[in-house]
Design a protein around this motif. Structure first.
Motif, PDB file in Angstrom:
ATOM      1  N   LYS A   1       1.858   1.587  -3.445  1.00  8.66           N
ATOM      2  CA  LYS A   1       0.716   1.813  -4.366  1.00  8.66           C
ATOM      3  C   LYS A   1       0.154   3.227  -4.237  1.00  8.66           C
ATOM      4  CE  LYS A   1      -3.156  -0.562  -3.635  1.00  8.66           C
ATOM      5  NZ  LYS A   1      -4.125  -1.670  -3.719  1.00  8.66           N
ATOM      6  N   PHE A   2      -0.045   3.685  -3.004  1.00  7.83           N
ATOM      7  CA  PHE A   2      -0.709   4.988  -2.824  1.00  7.83           C
ATOM      8  C   PHE A   2       0.329   6.109  -2.787  1.00  7.83           C
ATOM      9  CE2 PHE A   2      -3.725   1.830  -1.233  1.00  7.83           C
ATOM     10  CZ  PHE A   2      -4.822   2.158  -2.013  1.00  7.83           C
TER      11      PHE A   2
ATOM     12  N   ILE B   1      -3.953  10.403   4.050  1.00 11.43           N
ATOM     13  CA  ILE B   1      -5.376  10.060   4.256  1.00 11.43           C
ATOM     14  C   ILE B   1      -6.013  11.132   5.139  1.00 11.43           C
ATOM     15  CG2 ILE B   1      -6.950   8.302   5.225  1.00 11.43           C
ATOM     16  CD1 ILE B   1      -4.562   6.326   4.906  1.00 11.43           C
TER      17      ILE B   1
ATOM     18  N   GLY C   1      -7.222  -5.628   2.016  1.00 15.49           N
ATOM     19  CA  GLY C   1      -5.877  -5.645   2.594  1.00 15.49           C
ATOM     20  C   GLY C   1      -5.792  -5.174   4.044  1.00 15.49           C
ATOM     21  N   LEU C   2      -6.330  -3.994   4.343  1.00 13.75           N
ATOM     22  CA  LEU C   2      -6.169  -3.460   5.706  1.00 13.75           C
ATOM     23  C   LEU C   2      -7.054  -4.195   6.710  1.00 13.75           C
ATOM     24  CD1 LEU C   2      -5.788   0.409   5.220  1.00 13.75           C
ATOM     25  CD2 LEU C   2      -4.040  -1.269   5.818  1.00 13.75           C
TER      26      LEU C   2
ATOM     27  N   GLN D   1     -13.765  -1.434   2.311  1.00 14.76           N
ATOM     28  CA  GLN D   1     -13.801   0.034   2.313  1.00 14.76           C
ATOM     29  C   GLN D   1     -12.581   0.565   1.570  1.00 14.76           C
ATOM     30  OE1 GLN D   1     -16.205   2.063   3.438  1.00 14.76           O
ATOM     31  NE2 GLN D   1     -17.429   0.333   4.132  1.00 14.76           N
ATOM     32  N   ARG D   2     -12.851   1.320   0.493  1.00 14.45           N
ATOM     33  CA  ARG D   2     -11.758   1.914  -0.278  1.00 14.45           C
ATOM     34  C   ARG D   2     -12.029   3.397  -0.441  1.00 14.45           C
ATOM     35  NH1 ARG D   2     -10.217   0.533  -5.271  1.00 14.45           N
ATOM     36  NH2 ARG D   2      -8.096   0.425  -4.470  1.00 14.45           N
ATOM     37  N   LEU D   3     -10.986   4.174  -0.549  1.00 13.63           N
ATOM     38  CA  LEU D   3     -11.189   5.619  -0.683  1.00 13.63           C
ATOM     39  C   LEU D   3     -11.024   6.067  -2.133  1.00 13.63           C
ATOM     40  CD1 LEU D   3      -9.188   6.841   2.455  1.00 13.63           C
ATOM     41  CD2 LEU D   3     -11.577   6.138   2.298  1.00 13.63           C
ATOM     42  N   HIS D   4     -10.589   5.129  -2.967  1.00  9.91           N
ATOM     43  CA  HIS D   4     -10.344   5.516  -4.366  1.00  9.91           C
ATOM     44  C   HIS D   4     -11.001   4.533  -5.319  1.00  9.91           C
ATOM     45  CE1 HIS D   4      -6.948   6.805  -1.873  1.00  9.91           C
ATOM     46  NE2 HIS D   4      -7.161   7.941  -2.506  1.00  9.91           N
TER      47      HIS D   4
ATOM     48  N   ASN E   1       0.831  -1.212   0.000  1.00  5.75           N
ATOM     49  CA  ASN E   1       0.000   0.000   0.000  1.00  5.75           C
ATOM     50  C   ASN E   1       0.862   1.257   0.000  1.00  5.75           C
ATOM     51  OD1 ASN E   1      -2.438  -1.262  -0.073  1.00  5.75           O
ATOM     52  ND2 ASN E   1      -2.945  -0.988   2.090  1.00  5.75           N
TER      53      ASN E   1
ATOM     54  N   GLY F   1      -7.455  -2.424  -6.508  1.00  3.27           N
ATOM     55  CA  GLY F   1      -7.478  -3.072  -5.184  1.00  3.27           C
ATOM     56  C   GLY F   1      -8.856  -3.641  -4.882  1.00  3.27           C
ATOM     57  N   THR F   2      -8.926  -4.389  -3.801  1.00  6.01           N
ATOM     58  CA  THR F   2     -10.191  -5.037  -3.424  1.00  6.01           C
ATOM     59  C   THR F   2     -10.770  -4.488  -2.116  1.00  6.01           C
ATOM     60  OG1 THR F   2      -8.952  -6.736  -2.235  1.00  6.01           O
ATOM     61  CG2 THR F   2      -9.551  -7.230  -4.510  1.00  6.01           C
ATOM     62  N   GLY F   3      -9.997  -3.713  -1.378  1.00  9.59           N
ATOM     63  CA  GLY F   3     -10.483  -3.185  -0.085  1.00  9.59           C
ATOM     64  C   GLY F   3     -10.448  -4.233   1.015  1.00  9.59           C
TER      65      GLY F   3
ATOM     66  N   ASP G   1       5.289   6.106   4.900  1.00 14.96           N
ATOM     67  CA  ASP G   1       5.501   6.387   3.470  1.00 14.96           C
ATOM     68  C   ASP G   1       5.419   7.872   3.190  1.00 14.96           C
ATOM     69  OD1 ASP G   1       2.782   7.209   2.774  1.00 14.96           O
ATOM     70  OD2 ASP G   1       2.194   5.117   2.998  1.00 14.96           O
TER      71      ASP G   1
ATOM     72  N   ILE H   1     -10.961   2.786   6.895  1.00 14.32           N
ATOM     73  CA  ILE H   1     -10.118   2.026   5.959  1.00 14.32           C
ATOM     74  C   ILE H   1      -9.778   0.617   6.460  1.00 14.32           C
ATOM     75  CG2 ILE H   1      -9.090   3.973   4.724  1.00 14.32           C
ATOM     76  CD1 ILE H   1      -6.686   3.752   6.597  1.00 14.32           C
TER      77      ILE H   1
ATOM     78  N   PHE I   1       1.506   3.611   9.056  1.00 12.66           N
ATOM     79  CA  PHE I   1       0.639   2.551   9.594  1.00 12.66           C
ATOM     80  C   PHE I   1       1.386   1.913  10.757  1.00 12.66           C
ATOM     81  CE2 PHE I   1      -3.156   2.216   7.070  1.00 12.66           C
ATOM     82  CZ  PHE I   1      -2.855   3.083   6.023  1.00 12.66           C
TER      83      PHE I   1
HETATM   84  P1  ADP Z   1      -6.943  -1.740  -1.223  1.00 13.01           P
HETATM   85  O1  ADP Z   1      -5.492  -1.427  -1.124  1.00 13.01           O
HETATM   86  O2  ADP Z   1      -7.236  -3.009  -1.899  1.00 13.01           O
HETATM   87  O3  ADP Z   1      -7.744  -0.583  -1.732  1.00 13.01           O
HETATM   88  P2  ADP Z   1      -6.841  -1.752   1.643  1.00 13.01           P
HETATM   89  O4  ADP Z   1      -7.778  -2.372   2.601  1.00 13.01           O
HETATM   90  O5  ADP Z   1      -5.426  -2.195   1.647  1.00 13.01           O
HETATM   91  O6  ADP Z   1      -7.504  -1.960   0.249  1.00 13.01           O
HETATM   92  O7  ADP Z   1      -6.882  -0.192   1.886  1.00 13.01           O
HETATM   93  C1  ADP Z   1      -8.106   0.484   2.056  1.00 13.01           C
HETATM   94  C2  ADP Z   1      -7.972   1.932   1.607  1.00 13.01           C
HETATM   95  O8  ADP Z   1      -7.113   2.637   2.519  1.00 13.01           O
HETATM   96  C3  ADP Z   1      -7.300   2.094   0.294  1.00 13.01           C
HETATM   97  O9  ADP Z   1      -8.246   1.964  -0.761  1.00 13.01           O
HETATM   98  C4  ADP Z   1      -6.730   3.489   0.380  1.00 13.01           C
HETATM   99  O10 ADP Z   1      -7.730   4.431   0.080  1.00 13.01           O
HETATM  100  C5  ADP Z   1      -6.375   3.616   1.848  1.00 13.01           C
HETATM  101  N1  ADP Z   1      -4.939   3.366   2.060  1.00 13.01           N
HETATM  102  C6  ADP Z   1      -4.374   2.217   2.471  1.00 13.01           C
HETATM  103  N2  ADP Z   1      -3.030   2.348   2.606  1.00 13.01           N
HETATM  104  C7  ADP Z   1      -2.740   3.625   2.272  1.00 13.01           C
HETATM  105  C8  ADP Z   1      -1.525   4.390   2.222  1.00 13.01           C
HETATM  106  N3  ADP Z   1      -0.334   3.868   2.525  1.00 13.01           N
HETATM  107  N4  ADP Z   1      -1.618   5.687   1.838  1.00 13.01           N
HETATM  108  C9  ADP Z   1      -2.811   6.227   1.522  1.00 13.01           C
HETATM  109  N5  ADP Z   1      -3.984   5.573   1.556  1.00 13.01           N
HETATM  110  C10 ADP Z   1      -3.965   4.278   1.936  1.00 13.01           C
END
Ligand code: ADP
Length: 391
Positions: free
Chosen positions: A293-294, A324, A351-352, A337-340, A290, A347-349, A319, A332, A378
């Protein structure tokens, strides 16, 4: 004029036990003057019978009586379920300390010495009646509390059972979906390869979308399977070197690191913890993935730090990415739950939510510290293992 016994709505009942009728009379009128309701008994046997029947709030008990004496009466009162909680005050003419102490040994709460001083007796009776009332209330409250705890424990056990069943269901369903999905994907590939010439550009484009969809679904199913495995296919804990965990995660992420030009640094030596190495690799891998990726416009920089608050290790994956908004800090970590949108960041939402389950299974907690545009950290804790030292 308000009296001592007016404190409670119904007057407290005091039983006076003495073999001398004149003493009984004096004490009874003194207590009635104090607002108490009085019951009398002229010997130990009678006292026990009446006490079981009337259940007085307190017993004033003479020590020297013919038949069974005060000490024996008290012993028997304390041995009976019906009368054991009634406080007993001895009326004693005995002046030597061992005799007075003997009263406490058989369960008395206090004593008064003869010749009795009416005011002193009333004061002692009042104190002991109030204490007994408080003890009763406390016992009631404890009983209610114990009942509430039992109900809550039952509810928690039921919840755990249904969660386990749901996890099992998610696992089986995801597992069973893999096979038909694999079939769809391979037939689509076959059509793509064999009938390329026969398809027009629209047809090829549609097949491309279908292949993409199937791939996304494969990722989703794999993520769901991993998520439900945290509870259902958990392995026992063993000593794990976090340094190795991070190194393994970095090997798994080699392609993403190379493609993004990310710099990943471990700031200080990482400890050994007690845990499930596969799950800990998954945890670090998700957080580092993540962090890469972000990313924002700059090349990703990821730092892994470790602190110690005395009870637990505190790890941070920091990072320099997009950051956020604080309003999303809790959301999150919730499944899906995804913010994008998928367009900006795939992504699938899951991971976290998976990270949270893994950390909680290890007895820790996870949270995020971040500011939009200024990167994120994190953080998660892992309790100190007994007997495992630094790596
Ligand atoms: P995914 O990565 O599949 O979208 P996650 O559960 O890993 O799902 O993350 C949920 C959401 O949290 C992400 O869609 C993103 O919006 C936010 N997020 C996670 N990690 C980061 C990060 N390192 N920086 C910014 N936003 C993050």
């Amino acid at each position: 004029m308000p009296t001592d016994a007016d404190i409670s709505r119904t007057p407290a009942t005091v039983m006076v036990v003495d073999d001398v009728a004149a003493n009984l009379q004096v004490m009874a009128s003194e207590l009635e003057r104090g607002g108490y309701s009085v019951v009398v008994a002229q010997g130990g046997e009678e006292a026990m019978e009446r006490a079981a029947l009337v259940r007085p709030d307190l017993i004033l008990l003479d020590v020297l009586m013919p038949g069974i004496d005060g000490f024996e009466t008290c012993r028997r009162l304390k041995a009976s379920q019906a009368t054991r909680d009634i406080p007993v005050i001895f009326m004693t003419a005995l002046s030597d300390t061992p005799q007075k102490l003997a009263g406490f040994d058989v369960g008395a709460v206090d004593y008064v010495t003869k010749p009795l001083d009416g005011t002193e007796v009333l004061a002692r009776v009042k104190t002991q009646v109030a204490l007994a009332e408080m003890r009763r209330e406390l016992a009631d409250r404890n009983a209610r509390l114990a009942q509430e705890v039992a109900v809550r424990q039952q509810a928690e056990a039921a919840l755990q059972r249904s969660n386990a069943e749901l996890e099992q269901l998610a696992y089986v369903a995801s597992h069973d979906m893999q096979e038909p999905l694999r079939m769809i994907a391979s037939y689509l590939q076959l059509v793509e390869q064999r009938y390329q010439d026969k398809l027009d550009s629209d047809g090829r484009e549609f097949i491309g979308y279908a292949v993409d969809g199937a791939k996304r679904m494969q990722v989703l199913i794999n993520d769901l399977l991993t998520y439900s495995r945290v509870g259902t296919k958990a392995r026992p804990f063993e000593p794990v070197a976090l340094q190795t965990v991070v190194e393994t995660a970095l090997v798994h992420l080699r392609v993403a690191i190379e493609e993004s030009g990310a710099l990943v640094a471990i700031s200080n030596p990482l400890p050994k913890v007690l845990g499930d190495s596969t799950q800990l690799v998954q945890l670090m891998q998700n957080l580092i993935a993540n962090a890469i990726k972000f990313r924002g416009s700059a090349a990703p920089e990821v730092r892994i730090e470790c602190g110690d608050d005395g009870a637990a290790w505190c790890l941070k994956v920091r990072d320099n990415g997009i950051g956020i908004e604080p309003v999303y800090f809790d959301r999150i970590f919730v499944l899906f739950q995804r913010l994008h949108g998928r367009g900006s960041y795939p992504g699938t939402g899951i991971g976290l939510a998976l990270c949270k389950r893994i950390v909680e299974r290890h007895g820790g907690r996870i949270w995020v510290e971040s500011k939009p545009g200024q990167g994120s950290a994190f953080c998660f804790t892992l309790p100190h293992p007994a007997g495992a030292g630094d790596a």
